[in-house]
Design a protein around this motif. Structure first.
Motif, PDB file in Angstrom:
ATOM      1  N   ARG A  84       1.018  -0.912   0.047  1.00 30.62           N
ATOM      2  CA  ARG A  84      -0.155  -0.107   0.154  1.00 30.62           C
ATOM      3  C   ARG A  84       0.801   1.463   0.039  1.00 30.62           C
ATOM      4  O   ARG A  84       0.465   2.409   0.282  1.00 30.62           O
ATOM      5  N   CYS A  85       2.136   1.039  -0.538  1.00 31.23           N
ATOM      6  CA  CYS A  85       2.586   2.412  -0.434  1.00 31.23           C
ATOM      7  C   CYS A  85       2.250   3.342  -1.469  1.00 31.23           C
ATOM      8  O   CYS A  85       1.915   2.825  -2.495  1.00 31.23           O
ATOM      9  N   PRO A 137      -0.146   1.229  -8.574  1.00 31.51           N
ATOM     10  CA  PRO A 137      -1.458   0.837  -8.859  1.00 31.51           C
ATOM     11  C   PRO A 137      -2.328   0.251  -7.734  1.00 31.51           C
ATOM     12  O   PRO A 137      -3.510   0.143  -7.748  1.00 31.51           O
ATOM     13  N   ALA A 138      -1.686  -0.556  -6.907  1.00 32.94           N
ATOM     14  CA  ALA A 138      -2.383  -1.463  -5.990  1.00 32.94           C
ATOM     15  C   ALA A 138      -2.651  -0.922  -4.632  1.00 32.94           C
ATOM     16  O   ALA A 138      -3.196  -1.508  -3.666  1.00 32.94           O
ATOM     17  N   GLY A 195      -0.676  -6.642  -1.681  1.00 37.50           N
ATOM     18  CA  GLY A 195       0.668  -7.078  -1.820  1.00 37.50           C
ATOM     19  C   GLY A 195       0.975  -7.626  -3.008  1.00 37.50           C
ATOM     20  O   GLY A 195       2.045  -7.481  -3.903  1.00 37.50           O
ATOM     21  N   PRO A 196       0.381  -8.853  -3.402  1.00 33.70           N
ATOM     22  CA  PRO A 196       0.499  -9.511  -4.489  1.00 33.70           C
ATOM     23  C   PRO A 196       0.112  -8.675  -5.882  1.00 33.70           C
ATOM     24  O   PRO A 196       1.281  -8.979  -6.716  1.00 33.70           O
ATOM     25  N   ALA A 197      -0.763  -7.705  -6.032  1.00 36.76           N
ATOM     26  CA  ALA A 197      -0.672  -7.078  -7.137  1.00 36.76           C
ATOM     27  C   ALA A 197       0.400  -6.148  -7.281  1.00 36.76           C
ATOM     28  O   ALA A 197       0.981  -5.950  -8.225  1.00 36.76           O
ATOM     29  N   ALA A 198       0.943  -5.655  -6.047  1.00 39.15           N
ATOM     30  CA  ALA A 198       2.138  -4.851  -5.980  1.00 39.15           C
ATOM     31  C   ALA A 198       3.309  -5.651  -6.689  1.00 39.15           C
ATOM     32  O   ALA A 198       4.233  -5.056  -7.750  1.00 39.15           O
ATOM     33  N   VAL A 199       3.474  -6.727  -6.275  1.00 37.82           N
ATOM     34  CA  VAL A 199       4.526  -7.762  -6.729  1.00 37.82           C
ATOM     35  C   VAL A 199       4.545  -7.978  -8.211  1.00 37.82           C
ATOM     36  O   VAL A 199       5.530  -7.953  -8.807  1.00 37.82           O
TER      37      VAL A 199
END
Length: 103
Positions: free
Chosen positions: A22-23, A42-43, A51-55
């Protein structure tokens, strides 16, 4: 090599964001060009699975190392599978200070 640093803002004087998924931004440093690009996460506003979307987003950028204050439990396994190194930074440093530590 590309290194992503979680960031509260979109400039080198911004501080590291302790949250990974969530950064606000990712500061992506490319050691080959010595350039830094700030990317909106975007996540960050996802209801779940940030978290998984950011990865997935960071992996598409070709990043091989991520620096953040903390990583969620689900993230470690995903990053290990993708061979992306995790670096935990507990001090509130600027993006510039963190990037300079890799030079």
């Amino acid at each position: 090599m590309k290194t992503a640093v979680t960031s509260k803002g979109n400039n080198l004087d911004s501080c590291i964001d302790p949250r990974f998924g969530r950064c606000a931004y990712f500061a992506v440093y490319d050691s080959e060009t010595d350039g830094v690009t700030f990317l909106d996460n975007p996540a960050k506003d996802s209801e779940s699975g940030a978290g998984p979307a950011a990865v997935a987003f960071i992996a598409r950028q070709g990043v091989k190392r991520i620096v953040s204050g903390e990583f969620g439990m689900k993230i470690k396994g995903i990053l290990d599978d993708l061979k992306i190194e995790m670096v935990s930074e507990k001090d509130e440093k600027s993006i510039n200070e963190i990037i300079n530590s890799f030079k």
